[in-house]
Scaffold this active site. Structure first.
Site, PDB file in Angstrom:
ATOM      1  N   GLU A 322     -11.456  -9.396 -19.543  1.00  0.00           N
ATOM      2  CA  GLU A 322     -11.194  -9.269 -18.392  1.00  0.00           C
ATOM      3  C   GLU A 322      -9.473  -9.572 -18.361  1.00  0.00           C
ATOM      4  OE1 GLU A 322     -13.707  -9.977 -14.317  1.00  0.00           O
ATOM      5  OE2 GLU A 322     -12.434 -12.033 -14.976  1.00  0.00           O
ATOM      6  N   HIS A 351     -29.633 -10.195 -39.414  1.00  0.00           N
ATOM      7  CA  HIS A 351     -31.261  -9.431 -39.526  1.00  0.00           C
ATOM      8  C   HIS A 351     -31.255  -8.632 -38.346  1.00  0.00           C
ATOM      9  CE1 HIS A 351     -33.071 -11.999 -42.647  1.00  0.00           C
ATOM     10  NE2 HIS A 351     -32.176 -13.179 -42.063  1.00  0.00           N
ATOM     11  N   LYS A 455     -16.034  -3.406  -6.758  1.00  0.00           N
ATOM     12  CA  LYS A 455     -16.658  -4.135  -5.729  1.00  0.00           C
ATOM     13  C   LYS A 455     -16.427  -3.068  -4.284  1.00  0.00           C
ATOM     14  CE  LYS A 455     -15.655  -8.903  -6.860  1.00  0.00           C
ATOM     15  NZ  LYS A 455     -14.955  -9.957  -6.589  1.00  0.00           N
TER      16      LYS A 455
END
Length: 528
Positions: A322, A351, A455
């Site tokens: 960000e 793994h 937004k």
């Protein structure tokens, strides 16, 4: 390089601070002395910019704001006496509040003590508190903590089900600078509904962490919430862990926030050094610049070999991406900067995706985080002379060596243990490294216009939804194309289709008939 040459390079580039017992090894990054020399002018500029930032300069020019998260752990750095007092008073208020909760002076209306915390926030208002609580929560924590960090109804239900009857003894912390963040507001309304359904008064168990004078602040005052703590406009969400945002829940959990602040303050002092080789944050920024050619061309893989640091990669993902993920530089030129960050923990990742790291696309550099202390107390032997912790250490060293053998670069950070001081230091280290790197590439690390764009787009979708419902409530079944035409939203036909599908799935009054393979054939009608 021969083994002896590699050892010498390790010795040449090893950073160690005795006060924190902190090591930084960048010897497995492939830069040479000429590169370091070429970067010196950039770093001198970055150091000067950082000094100005700490002195109170407008370091966030897009929003015309100071950037003051470094003041939180050393109030004397704040540029005015008023700010210094404010920081000290907030810390004292947090410590006093936590003490009163722990002692039972502050308690829920039922008369019992608070047993749980429900922290409602998103982004930096959640990731920091989650990381710190996971890393440092005592085994016998004074309260248990839960999070609403999204606007997922099923997620709300899961947390509320976990709380069960303990909702009546749950302290709810609502964290939002403006008070208008939709996800946080939704979480607050959901928990208020749950309180009401159980006949529990919400306000006596509610705490606001918000900007002074914000909508949430006014609500908390009007409804007489239990407490309010400030969020400052000079502290961004992703650098707010050492503000009331993170310190409040940490103190309530019984974490030593004084030690956490002290660790950050110690690291801040180390990372103010103007000698590149004596500044661990600068060495990190140098390595990042080298790895991605100053353009973020390689991803950063975070591999902490400690379960308690599991969430550190998620925390760093926001802090770094960000801050550094920007379309334009400070001069307005399109640059598309950023560094992608991901990771989980070792040795689990060996793994999972380490196979690709060693043999797949070489589009990354790794950061190993090593913790020297295995556990408090002795460990059982799992093989002659070998403990589980020896295995963990061996797997880290082996993975580092295996990556290097195949031309994959890495950084190794070593800390003595995971405690409040060390976590504070790690937070401060990466905050400073991000700020220095941003100066190296000429971007503003302290705003997030892309978040605001998302937004606004979401608000547009919800407005279209309201228009769709109003249209269908008139009673006329309509095709998706007809709805788009009637609303004057022909360019949003795909959005309209997805809104209708979501409303139908949740029994919100919409019914779709037709061929699901061909959305254009669908007819939407309103079911009263």
């Amino acid at each position: 390089m021969t083994a002896q040459q590699l050892w010498q390079r390790y010795l040449d580039w090893l950073y160690y601070d005795p006060s924190l017992e902190f090591y930084l090894d960048i010897s497995r990054m492939g830069f040479d002395d000429a590169f370091v020399t070429s970067m010196q002018p950039k770093f001198q500029h970055a150091f000067a910019a950082m000094a100005e930032l700490e002195a109170g300069a407008i370091a966030n020019p897009d929003e015309q704001r100071m950037v003051g998260h470094y003041w939180l752990r050393d109030p004397e750095l704040a540029p005015t006496p008023e700010l210094q007092t404010q920081i000290r008073d907030t810390l004292a208020a947090i410590q006093d509040f936590a003490l009163k909760v722990h002692s039972g002076v502050l308690r829920p209306p039922t008369g019992s003590r608070f047993t749980d915390i429900l922290s409602i926030g998103i982004g930096g208002s959640a990731l920091g508190p989650q990381f710190v609580s996971e890393a440092l929560r005592p085994q016998a924590a004074l309260l248990q903590i839960h999070f609403f960090d999204n606007t997922d109804p099923a997620g709300f239900d899961r947390v509320l089900a976990d709380l069960g009857d303990r909702l009546a003894s749950t302290l709810v912390i609502v964290i939002s600078k403006s008070g208008g963040t939709p996800e946080t507001r939704n979480g607050m309304l959901e928990v208020q509904s749950a309180f009401a359904q159980r006949g529990i008064a919400f306000a006596p168990q509610a705490v606001a962490v918000t900007g002074v004078g914000s909508h949430l602040d006014h609500v908390a005052i009007t409804e007489r919430w239990l407490a309010r703590f400030p969020m400052e406009d000079w502290v961004g969400g992703r650098t707010s862990e050492l503000s009331a945002v993170g310190l409040l829940s940490a103190a309530l959990l019984g974490i030593d926030i004084t030690a956490m602040l002290a660790g950050a303050r110690q690291m801040d002092a180390l990372t103010r050094h103007s000698d590149l080789r004596q500044n661990p944050a600068a060495l990190l920024a140098l390595s990042w610049y080298w790895a991605g050619n100053g353009q973020g061309k390689k991803d950063m893989v975070i591999l902490p070999y400690k379960d308690s640091l599991l969430l550190f990669s998620r925390y760093l993902q926001q802090l770094i991406m960000e801050s550094l993920g920007k379309e334009r530089d400070l001069l307005g030129k399109v640059v598309h900067q950023g560094i992608a960050v991901y990771g989980n923990k070792g040795s689990t990742d060996q793994h999972a995706y380490v196979q690709q790291l060693r043999e797949g696309i070489p589009n990354f550099f790794a950061t190993f985080i090593e913790v020297l202390e295995d556990r408090q107390g002795p460990s059982p032997v799992v093989e002659p002379g070998i403990t589980s912790g020896d295995y963990l250490s061996g797997l880290l060293q082996g993975t580092r060596a295996a990556l290097y053998e195949n031309g994959r670069e890495s950084i190794t950070i070593t800390v003595p243990r995971v405690d409040a001081q060390q976590v504070g230091a790690l937070i401060a280290l990466y905050e400073r490294a991000v700020g220095l790197y941003a100066s190296l590439v000429g971007i503003n690390a302290y705003h997030q216009p892309g978040v605001e764009a998302g937004k606004k787009a979401a608000a547009g979708v919800l407005e279209i939804q309201r228009q769709i419902v109003e249209l269908l409530q008139q009673g006329q079944p309509l095709s998706i194309a007809a709805i788009a035409d009637d609303l004057g939203q022909s360019e949003q036909i795909e959005t309209i289709y997805k809104i209708l599908r979501h409303l139908e799935a949740n029994q919100r009054g919409v019914q779709l008939t037709g061929d699901r393979h061909n959305p254009l054939s669908l007819i939407a009608s309103w079911q009263r």
